[in-house]
Enzyme design. Structure first.
Site, PDB file in Angstrom:
ATOM      1  N   CYS A   2      50.077  74.427  42.737  1.00 40.22           N
ATOM      2  CA  CYS A   2      49.463  75.062  43.885  1.00 40.22           C
ATOM      3  C   CYS A   2      49.099  76.497  43.523  1.00 40.22           C
ATOM      4  CB  CYS A   2      50.342  75.102  45.127  1.00 40.22           C
ATOM      5  SG  CYS A   2      50.794  73.481  45.730  1.00 40.22           S
ATOM      6  N   ARG A  27      45.997  75.256  38.663  1.00 38.65           N
ATOM      7  CA  ARG A  27      47.378  75.097  39.120  1.00 38.65           C
ATOM      8  C   ARG A  27      47.566  73.881  40.033  1.00 38.65           C
ATOM      9  NH1 ARG A  27      50.213  79.959  38.487  1.00 38.65           N
ATOM     10  NH2 ARG A  27      51.745  79.200  39.952  1.00 38.65           N
ATOM     11  N   TRP A  76      48.652  70.998  44.808  1.00 38.01           N
ATOM     12  CA  TRP A  76      49.175  69.879  44.010  1.00 38.01           C
ATOM     13  C   TRP A  76      50.248  69.253  44.888  1.00 38.01           C
ATOM     14  CZ3 TRP A  76      53.802  68.174  41.991  1.00 38.01           C
ATOM     15  CH2 TRP A  76      53.724  67.216  40.966  1.00 38.01           C
ATOM     16  N   ASN A 102      53.432  77.717  48.198  1.00 40.03           N
ATOM     17  CA  ASN A 102      53.621  77.033  46.917  1.00 40.03           C
ATOM     18  C   ASN A 102      55.119  76.876  46.734  1.00 40.03           C
ATOM     19  OD1 ASN A 102      53.725  76.250  44.224  1.00 40.03           O
ATOM     20  ND2 ASN A 102      53.333  78.316  43.449  1.00 40.03           N
ATOM     21  N   GLY A 103      55.596  75.633  46.619  1.00 41.15           N
ATOM     22  CA  GLY A 103      57.029  75.402  46.461  1.00 41.15           C
ATOM     23  C   GLY A 103      57.464  74.232  47.312  1.00 41.15           C
ATOM     24  N   GLU A 488      53.391  65.662  19.780  1.00 38.22           N
ATOM     25  CA  GLU A 488      52.421  66.498  20.482  1.00 38.22           C
ATOM     26  C   GLU A 488      51.039  65.827  20.493  1.00 38.22           C
ATOM     27  OE1 GLU A 488      52.434  68.731  22.505  1.00 38.22           O
ATOM     28  OE2 GLU A 488      50.529  69.756  22.407  1.00 38.22           O
ATOM     29  N   LYS A 492      49.032  64.852  23.913  1.00 35.80           N
ATOM     30  CA  LYS A 492      47.672  65.351  24.200  1.00 35.80           C
ATOM     31  C   LYS A 492      46.753  64.193  24.549  1.00 35.80           C
ATOM     32  CE  LYS A 492      48.074  68.621  24.793  1.00 35.80           C
ATOM     33  NZ  LYS A 492      49.159  69.553  24.636  1.00 35.80           N
ATOM     34  N   GLU A 495      47.678  62.575  28.077  1.00 35.33           N
ATOM     35  CA  GLU A 495      47.497  63.378  29.296  1.00 35.33           C
ATOM     36  C   GLU A 495      46.032  63.615  29.649  1.00 35.33           C
ATOM     37  OE1 GLU A 495      49.057  67.395  29.286  1.00 35.33           O
ATOM     38  OE2 GLU A 495      48.653  67.587  27.158  1.00 35.33           O
ATOM     39  N   HIS A 511      62.036  50.086  13.241  1.00 33.59           N
ATOM     40  CA  HIS A 511      63.130  49.712  14.144  1.00 33.59           C
ATOM     41  C   HIS A 511      62.623  49.295  15.524  1.00 33.59           C
ATOM     42  CE1 HIS A 511      66.063  51.025  11.215  1.00 33.59           C
ATOM     43  NE2 HIS A 511      65.355  52.133  11.049  1.00 33.59           N
ATOM     44  N   LYS A 610      48.839  72.975  35.890  1.00 35.34           N
ATOM     45  CA  LYS A 610      49.178  73.819  34.746  1.00 35.34           C
ATOM     46  C   LYS A 610      50.584  74.383  34.809  1.00 35.34           C
ATOM     47  CE  LYS A 610      47.999  75.938  30.982  1.00 35.34           C
ATOM     48  NZ  LYS A 610      47.899  75.080  29.798  1.00 35.34           N
TER      49      LYS A 610
HETATM   50  C1  F6R Z   1      51.025  69.558  28.059  1.00 35.73           C
HETATM   51  C2  F6R Z   1      51.475  70.636  28.908  1.00 35.73           C
HETATM   52  C3  F6R Z   1      52.812  70.522  29.547  1.00 35.73           C
HETATM   53  C4  F6R Z   1      53.539  71.874  29.484  1.00 35.73           C
HETATM   54  C5  F6R Z   1      54.853  71.803  30.263  1.00 35.73           C
HETATM   55  C6  F6R Z   1      55.636  73.090  30.142  1.00 35.73           C
HETATM   56  O1  F6R Z   1      49.781  69.825  27.521  1.00 35.73           O
HETATM   57  O2  F6R Z   1      50.787  71.588  29.113  1.00 35.73           O
HETATM   58  O3  F6R Z   1      53.573  69.519  28.965  1.00 35.73           O
HETATM   59  O4  F6R Z   1      53.771  72.180  28.143  1.00 35.73           O
HETATM   60  O5  F6R Z   1      54.580  71.548  31.602  1.00 35.73           O
HETATM   61  O6  F6R Z   1      54.917  74.162  30.642  1.00 35.73           O
HETATM   62  P1  F6R Z   1      55.293  75.640  30.269  1.00 35.73           P
HETATM   63  O7  F6R Z   1      55.073  75.804  28.806  1.00 35.73           O
HETATM   64  O8  F6R Z   1      54.370  76.487  31.079  1.00 35.73           O
HETATM   65  O9  F6R Z   1      56.733  75.835  30.627  1.00 35.73           O
END
Ligand code: F6R
Length: 615
Positions: A2, A27, A76, A102-103, A488, A492, A495, A511, A610
């Site tokens: 949010c 966000r 969100w 937000n929360g 990673e 990527k 997501e 395994h 984000k």
């Molecule tokens: C993946 C991604 C998320 C963040 C995770 C932690 O691309 O962006 O997995 O890495 O939500 O976020 P931060 O780093 O802001 O604590």
């Protein structure tokens, strides 16, 4: 999660609010809304829309928006599905008060029952509407001004909030408050800009105050800012200068923020090392942790705590600290750590990694570790963020604002900081010789140039993506330092392209996951390791024996894997511990192109946001 923005001043609020929503959209983007008060006509304009900010913007076009005080929100969803009714702002029963939030208000159910018993009715399914009704109820029953009513209500709620509230009957004042969700207030002459982060503020002013937990700001047009705690103690606002450029918030000619951020990595990694790494002198200095360096060097163990991509960077950190500084490391998911009754002592060093610096689980993990006396070292990208402020010491990654929801340049910057920390401690402990230290620093300094080189494979990676765009599953394999890279790469891909992908330590494949391999299954193998090179080749042969397709990330000039692979991407030779900084880049590009070719919104993938400020 949010984004919230508010404005009070002498200019029209709407352009500030709608532009702010576009900036904050990363966000959360399932619905949005805006409330503006027109004092002259004594009219409140309230518009809400399911979907993106552009849908709200289109809905408002041609409608009345005049007014110099207002609030706006991009959501969100947590409580209640994303629709017009659940979108913020929410009004009180009388219509006098409006709120954005937000929360999560955790005790909203009993509060709601009580309010219903007192005759209140609710339009939405949100916890936020309960809060605004509670504020109104207190205001009316106890004959309080808005600040006192908000303060009293916040003393009754359990949970997390960043809120902005105003009243139609007093359209000169915004009340802002925070607990566990971020809020920053910008000031310029007689006007104020309030937002979840500085990105919508920086174009108007660089003078900002970050609210602390349980603080309430009374923000009046043409008057000084006042801050009090929810226990009613006065606080002196502490203004800081924002160091953020507007151009960092624009796409700068790229189609998407994610692509821009991938291509920024030579620069962002350089920025991260600037003033810290001196290859001529062969030295590293990390000012932010200098007071704690001795303690880190003497540590019996280091805990690294993070979520998502930052957790993957933490896993690279485990290999780095163990390999270079010979300190045992445990890497923890913040969400598991905080509820596990972990064993922590005053001797522990806890490194918390977070791009946003606002992740709720990571913040809660800090609180827990701090309460047991551990030393907290933060690695954050967002300057002034909650995690950076809750840490005893730390290092900023200085990667610049990361707007694309999928983290890219933040990851490489986090790994760069961890590398510098491990080298520094390793040298101090004597686990790295002077000559090796020089050699490693020199090689680390070459990484931005080498990343630039990797980025030249962009067109070749597009061709690979074109070939596999309709594939439904992917496997990513790596060993040693490249195991976190495999994780990673898989994250990527899933997501942003919604393709199922799994990362595995290459040798673990036999395994279980090997059962998945057939002619339909592409397997991305990071086959650069010096230490386990032959073993990875064996893993490639095992995949090929079952007709799986190999996409290999290889060291430049490696003819052996080139011949075995269906596709390959070359990266320049470097020290083994620096390979993640190069090998991750082609995997970012592969997921980007796959997602684009599949028509996905790479900057705002579905269901994600984000900054994850709820648990
Ligand atoms: C993946 C991604 C998320 C963040 C995770 C932690 O691309 O962006 O997995 O890495 O939500 O976020 P931060 O780093 O802001 O604590």
């Amino acid at each position: 999660m949010c984004g919230i923005i508010g404005y009070v001043g002498n200019k029209q609020a709407y352009p500030v609010l709608i532009n702010g929503l576009y900036r904050l959209e990363y966000r959360g983007y399932d619905s949005a809304g805006v409330a503006i008060m027109n004092e002259e006509e004594n009219e409140l304009f309230l518009y809400k829309s399911q979907g993106k900010v552009s849908q709200l913007d289109a809905k408002i076009t041609g409608k009345k928006t005049a007014g110099t005080i207002g609030i706006a929100h991009t959501r969100w969803a947590t409580h209640g599905e994303p629709n017009d009714i659940n979108a913020h702002p929410h009004s009180s029963q009388s219509g006098d008060l409006v709120i954005i939030h937000n929360g999560i208000i955790e005790n909203y159910i009993p509060l709601k029952k009580e309010l219903i018993g007192r005759g209140y009715s609710f339009k939405s399914d949100t916890d936020t509407e309960v809060l605004i009704q509670l504020i109104e109820d207190i205001q009316l029953n106890e004959n309080l001004d808005l600040f006192e009513a908000v303060r009293s209500a916040l003393n009754q709620v359990i949970g997390a909030y960043a809120i902005l509230v105003f009243s139609r009957s007093n359209p000169d004042t915004l009340i802002a408050a925070r607990k566990s969700s971020p809020l920053v207030i910008g000031k310029k002459m007689g006007e104020y800009f309030i937002a979840s982060d500085p990105t919508p503020i920086v174009e108007y002013t660089k003078d900002v105050v970050y609210l602390n937990d349980e603080e309430i700001a009374i923000i009046k047009r043409n008057q000084d800012l006042r801050i009090k705690t929810i226990r009613n103690k006065d606080k002196t606002p502490y203004f800081e200068k924002l160091e953020m450029s507007l151009s960092a918030l624009e796409k700068g000619g790229y189609d998407h923020f994610m692509l821009k951020e991938i291509f920024e990595q030579p620069h962002s990694v350089s920025n991260c090392m600037r003033g810290r790494l001196d290859p001529r002198k062969g030295s590293i200095s990390l000012g932010g942790i200098s007071d704690y360096l001795q303690k880190m060097t003497n540590a019996d163990r280091i805990l690294i705590i993070a979520c998502g991509t930052s957790w993957h960077a933490g896993l690279v950190g485990e290999y780095l600290f163990e390999d270079l500084a010979r300190i045992p490391v445990e890497v923890e998911y913040a969400s598991e750590f905080r509820y596990r009754n972990p064993v922590i002592s005053e001797n522990d060093i806890v490194i918390v990694i977070s791009q946003s610096g606002e992740t709720a689980d990571s913040l809660a993990a800090i609180k827990l570790a701090k309460s047991k006396g551990a030393t907290i070292i933060g690695i954050c990208n967002v300057v002034g963020s909650s995690i950076s402020r809750a840490s005893h010491a730390g290092s900023y990654t200085h990667a610049g604002p990361e707007i694309g929801v999928a983290s890219t340049k933040a990851f490489t910057a986090q790994v760069t900081i961890l590398t510098m920390m491990a080298l520094l401690i390793g040298r101090k402990k004597g686990t790295i010789t002077r000559s090796k230290y020089f050699q490693y620093i020199h090689e680390l300094n070459q990484i931005p140039k080498k990343i630039k080189h990797v980025l030249k494979s962009n067109d070749d990676i597009w061709k690979i993506a074109e070939n596999y765009k309709n594939t439904r599953n992917f496997l990513y394999l790596g060993r040693g330092y490249n195991f976190p890279v495999a994780l990673e790469g898989a994250l990527k891909l899933k997501e942003i392209s919604y393709i199922h992908a799994e990362g595995y330590p290459a040798a673990e494949m036999k395994h279980g996951p090997i059962a998945l391999i057939d002619e339909e299954m592409p397997v991305v193998v990071i086959a650069t390791n010096k230490g386990t090179y032959e073993k990875v080749i064996t893993n490639i042969m095992e995949v090929k024996a079952r007709k799986g397709k190999i996409i290999a990330i290889i060291t430049k000039g490696d003819e052996t894997v080139k011949e075995l692979a269906d596709y390959y991407i070359e990266i320049p030779e470097t020290e083994e511990f620096l390979v993640p900084l190069l090998a991750t880049i082609p995997l970012q590009l592969l997921s980007y192109h796959m997602a684009i070719l599949r028509g996905c919104n790479v900057d705002q993938p579905r269901n994600l946001a984000k900054s994850v400020t709820v648990e």
